[in-house]
Design a protein around this motif. Structure first.
Motif, PDB file in Angstrom:
ATOM      1  N   LEU A   1       0.819  -1.127   0.194  1.00 24.08           N
ATOM      2  CA  LEU A   1       0.229   0.195   0.348  1.00 24.08           C
ATOM      3  C   LEU A   1       0.669   1.230  -0.191  1.00 24.08           C
ATOM      4  CD1 LEU A   1      -3.155   1.507   0.676  1.00 24.08           C
ATOM      5  CD2 LEU A   1      -2.396   1.322   2.588  1.00 24.08           C
ATOM      6  N   ILE A   2       1.977   1.304   0.918  1.00 19.06           N
ATOM      7  CA  ILE A   2       2.634   3.194   0.437  1.00 19.06           C
ATOM      8  C   ILE A   2       3.478   2.821  -0.265  1.00 19.06           C
ATOM      9  CG2 ILE A   2       2.863   2.439   2.949  1.00 19.06           C
ATOM     10  CD1 ILE A   2       5.704   1.253   2.796  1.00 19.06           C
ATOM     11  N   VAL A   3       3.345   1.825  -0.986  1.00 17.18           N
ATOM     12  CA  VAL A   3       4.391   1.717  -2.560  1.00 17.18           C
ATOM     13  C   VAL A   3       3.592   3.025  -3.219  1.00 17.18           C
ATOM     14  CG1 VAL A   3       5.597   1.032  -4.892  1.00 17.18           C
ATOM     15  CG2 VAL A   3       5.905   0.187  -2.029  1.00 17.18           C
ATOM     16  N   GLY A   4       2.186   2.027  -3.459  1.00 19.67           N
ATOM     17  CA  GLY A   4       0.950   2.725  -4.365  1.00 19.67           C
ATOM     18  C   GLY A   4       1.050   3.975  -3.931  1.00 19.67           C
ATOM     19  N   ALA A   5       0.593   4.613  -2.272  1.00 18.69           N
ATOM     20  CA  ALA A   5       0.322   5.771  -2.552  1.00 18.69           C
ATOM     21  C   ALA A   5       1.648   6.717  -1.876  1.00 18.69           C
ATOM     22  CB  ALA A   5       0.198   5.473  -0.459  1.00 18.69           C
ATOM     23  N   ALA A   6       2.519   6.059  -2.231  1.00 18.38           N
ATOM     24  CA  ALA A   6       4.115   7.361  -2.888  1.00 18.38           C
ATOM     25  C   ALA A   6       3.861   7.725  -3.894  1.00 18.38           C
ATOM     26  CB  ALA A   6       5.456   6.690  -1.873  1.00 18.38           C
TER      27      ALA A   6
ATOM     28  N   THR B   1       9.638   0.642   6.223  1.00 16.02           N
ATOM     29  CA  THR B   1       9.401   1.695   4.701  1.00 16.02           C
ATOM     30  C   THR B   1      10.599   2.830   4.155  1.00 16.02           C
ATOM     31  OG1 THR B   1       8.981   3.500   6.143  1.00 16.02           O
ATOM     32  CG2 THR B   1       7.195   1.860   6.269  1.00 16.02           C
ATOM     33  N   ASP B   2      11.326   2.821   4.895  1.00 19.52           N
ATOM     34  CA  ASP B   2      13.239   3.413   3.840  1.00 19.52           C
ATOM     35  C   ASP B   2      13.431   2.350   2.545  1.00 19.52           C
ATOM     36  OD1 ASP B   2      12.530   6.090   5.100  1.00 19.52           O
ATOM     37  OD2 ASP B   2      14.663   5.082   6.201  1.00 19.52           O
ATOM     38  N   LYS B   3      13.074   0.871   3.436  1.00 17.68           N
ATOM     39  CA  LYS B   3      13.805   0.069   2.519  1.00 17.68           C
ATOM     40  C   LYS B   3      13.134  -0.557   1.321  1.00 17.68           C
ATOM     41  CE  LYS B   3      16.084  -2.923   6.417  1.00 17.68           C
ATOM     42  NZ  LYS B   3      16.534  -4.454   7.089  1.00 17.68           N
ATOM     43  N   ILE B   4      11.770  -0.645   1.865  1.00 19.85           N
ATOM     44  CA  ILE B   4      10.582  -0.272   0.890  1.00 19.85           C
ATOM     45  C   ILE B   4      10.588   0.943  -0.543  1.00 19.85           C
ATOM     46  CG2 ILE B   4       8.362  -1.258   0.124  1.00 19.85           C
ATOM     47  CD1 ILE B   4       7.911  -2.126   2.880  1.00 19.85           C
ATOM     48  N   LEU B   5      10.966   1.670   0.185  1.00 18.95           N
ATOM     49  CA  LEU B   5      10.801   2.564  -0.992  1.00 18.95           C
ATOM     50  C   LEU B   5      11.788   2.859  -1.762  1.00 18.95           C
ATOM     51  CD1 LEU B   5       8.609   4.997   1.838  1.00 18.95           C
ATOM     52  CD2 LEU B   5       7.492   3.545  -0.387  1.00 18.95           C
ATOM     53  N   CYS B   6      12.938   3.241  -1.092  1.00 15.88           N
ATOM     54  CA  CYS B   6      14.140   3.282  -1.518  1.00 15.88           C
ATOM     55  C   CYS B   6      14.554   2.746  -2.545  1.00 15.88           C
ATOM     56  CB  CYS B   6      15.340   3.427  -0.860  1.00 15.88           C
ATOM     57  SG  CYS B   6      15.182   5.594   0.984  1.00 15.88           S
TER      58      CYS B   6
ATOM     59  N   ILE C   1      12.244   1.495  -5.208  1.00  8.54           N
ATOM     60  CA  ILE C   1      11.745   1.663  -6.346  1.00  8.54           C
ATOM     61  C   ILE C   1      12.198   2.989  -6.989  1.00  8.54           C
ATOM     62  CG2 ILE C   1       9.251   2.457  -6.656  1.00  8.54           C
ATOM     63  CD1 ILE C   1       9.021   0.241  -5.101  1.00  8.54           C
ATOM     64  N   ASP C   2      12.483   2.491  -7.763  1.00  6.91           N
ATOM     65  CA  ASP C   2      13.696   3.165  -9.080  1.00  6.91           C
ATOM     66  C   ASP C   2      12.921   4.942  -9.182  1.00  6.91           C
ATOM     67  OD1 ASP C   2      15.276   1.822  -8.912  1.00  6.91           O
ATOM     68  OD2 ASP C   2      15.184   0.781 -10.940  1.00  6.91           O
ATOM     69  N   GLN C   3      11.498   4.117  -9.602  1.00  2.04           N
ATOM     70  CA  GLN C   3      10.662   5.259 -10.190  1.00  2.04           C
ATOM     71  C   GLN C   3      10.572   6.445  -8.649  1.00  2.04           C
ATOM     72  OE1 GLN C   3       9.485   2.084 -10.238  1.00  2.04           O
ATOM     73  NE2 GLN C   3       7.741   2.267 -11.421  1.00  2.04           N
ATOM     74  N   LEU C   4      10.370   6.407  -7.307  1.00  2.00           N
ATOM     75  CA  LEU C   4      10.576   6.972  -6.533  1.00  2.00           C
ATOM     76  C   LEU C   4      12.071   7.572  -6.099  1.00  2.00           C
ATOM     77  CD1 LEU C   4       8.105   4.600  -4.448  1.00  2.00           C
ATOM     78  CD2 LEU C   4       7.260   7.211  -5.565  1.00  2.00           C
ATOM     79  N   ASP C   5      12.043   8.699  -6.126  1.00  2.00           N
ATOM     80  CA  ASP C   5      13.279  10.103  -5.624  1.00  2.00           C
ATOM     81  C   ASP C   5      13.250   9.952  -4.281  1.00  2.00           C
ATOM     82  OD1 ASP C   5      15.666  10.807  -6.213  1.00  2.00           O
ATOM     83  OD2 ASP C   5      15.131  12.881  -6.737  1.00  2.00           O
TER      84      ASP C   5
ATOM     85  N   MET D   1      -0.169  -0.303  -7.053  1.00  2.00           N
ATOM     86  CA  MET D   1       1.308   0.050  -6.812  1.00  2.00           C
ATOM     87  C   MET D   1       1.314   0.584  -7.855  1.00  2.00           C
ATOM     88  SD  MET D   1       1.838  -3.940  -4.525  1.00  2.00           S
ATOM     89  CE  MET D   1       3.818  -3.349  -5.067  1.00  2.00           C
ATOM     90  N   ARG D   2       0.959   0.827  -9.058  1.00  2.00           N
ATOM     91  CA  ARG D   2       1.879   1.151 -10.128  1.00  2.00           C
ATOM     92  C   ARG D   2       1.189   2.572 -10.354  1.00  2.00           C
ATOM     93  NH1 ARG D   2      -0.517  -3.614 -12.841  1.00  2.00           N
ATOM     94  NH2 ARG D   2      -1.981  -2.009 -13.726  1.00  2.00           N
ATOM     95  N   GLY D   3       0.680   3.263  -9.701  1.00  2.00           N
ATOM     96  CA  GLY D   3       0.389   4.418  -9.703  1.00  2.00           C
ATOM     97  C   GLY D   3      -0.603   4.462  -9.697  1.00  2.00           C
TER      98      GLY D   3
END
Length: 303
Positions: free
Chosen positions: A164-169, A216-221, A223-227, A300-302
């Motif tokens: 969920l947090i990946v999609g929300a981000a 969440t840092d491990k998850i979000l960082c 993801i290449d699309q997320l800076d 999750m694909r945004g």
């Protein structure tokens, strides 16, 4: 794509319409307000039945007229009446036919002001929808021209909430809206009865916030699309003697939405009011966007 708002014929739909307007403006989408006529569907050829169907349609049209009065000129909107076997089915059919980005529904008629109340339609949507469903609290209003000030994602530590947090981000990045992660920890009664000191509680909250941030840092960082770099994501943990206090212990902006995954809700027919996700939904002071399991991949694909 468009934001679909379900307008219940003959009811006050201002909360759902207001939330739909905010989301349409934020995500740069159009708005589609749909009133579903489900009474005695399909209509028969009987004259009395036809007259009654015409009466129901007039009520639906009047409902759309009320919605038109709420929608400002900067929002491109369509209004339609759809006949269906049920309101739930009709809203899902409309959402599919127009390629909806979100489906927005209002609270049950007996909902408490400022809180989300599930009715039969919204309850059914949460376990059958294939797109995120936004739930407006009773009495929800937004200032003229308002956009979302923040998107919060509820995190419990589960693999589902991680998705969920990946999609929300990704939605946050795409819409240029600030993003944060929230977690809630109602104080167990045994600790309250033991009068555990505030300093000890604060230490526990800080420790859990750090755990959430590390996860969440491990998850979000990754993801290449997320800076996003480690430590950049805002994390808030709310605690209190009960769920209401825990959610209100967190600072909320207006307007803001909270994203909530549905795996914790399970199949809602089997859910008990004691489940964590349901408690969060019932006590949220802001609109909640529930992402059903069926919608997880596209979310999750945004999308």
């Amino acid at each position: 794509m468009t934001i679909v708002v379900g307008a219940a014929p003959g009811q006050d739909n201002s909360a759902a319409v207001e939330l739909g307007i905010v989301m349409a403006r934020t995500y740069r989408k159009t708005l589609t307000v749909a009133a579903i006529s489900s009474t005695a569907w399909p209509p028969s050829r009987d004259k009395i039945d036809a007259e009654y169907q015409a009466h129901i349609r007039r009520i639906a049209e009047a409902t759309l007229d009320q919605a038109r009065d709420l929608v400002p000129s900067d929002i491109e909107a369509d209004y339609l009446v759809r006949g269906a076997g049920s309101s739930r089915r009709g809203l899902l059919e409309v959402s599919e036919s127009v390629g909806a980005h979100r489906l927005v529904v209002g609270p049950a008629a007996d909902g408490r002001y400022g809180r989300i109340a599930l009715g039969s339609v919204s309850n059914g949507l949460l376990h059958s929808a294939e797109l995120p469903v936004a739930l407006a609290p009773a009495g929800y209003r937004a200032e003229a021209g308002a956009k979302l000030q923040r998107i919060s994602a509820a995190y419990s530590g589960s693999s589902t909430s991680a998705g969920l947090i990946v999609g929300a981000a990704m939605v946050s990045a795409e819409s240029d809206v600030p993003f944060r992660i929230v977690s809630f920890a109602p104080r167990p009664r045994v600790l309250s009865a033991a009068s555990i000191g505030l300093n000890a509680e604060s230490h526990v909250v800080d420790e859990w916030a750090e755990v959430v941030r590390e996860h969440t840092d491990k998850i979000l960082c990754s993801i290449d699309q997320l800076d996003i770099r480690p430590g950049e994501t805002d994390v808030a943990v709310g605690t209190g003697p009960d769920w209401s206090a825990a959610l209100n212990a967190v600072e909320w902006k207006h307007p803001e939405v909270m994203m909530l995954g549905s795996s914790g809700l399970g199949a809602l027919k089997r859910v008990s009011l004691g489940s964590h996700a349901m408690r969060i939904l019932q006590n949220s002071p802001v609109p909640v966007v529930v992402v059903p399991r069926r919608a997880k991949e596209s979310y999750m694909r945004g999308r």
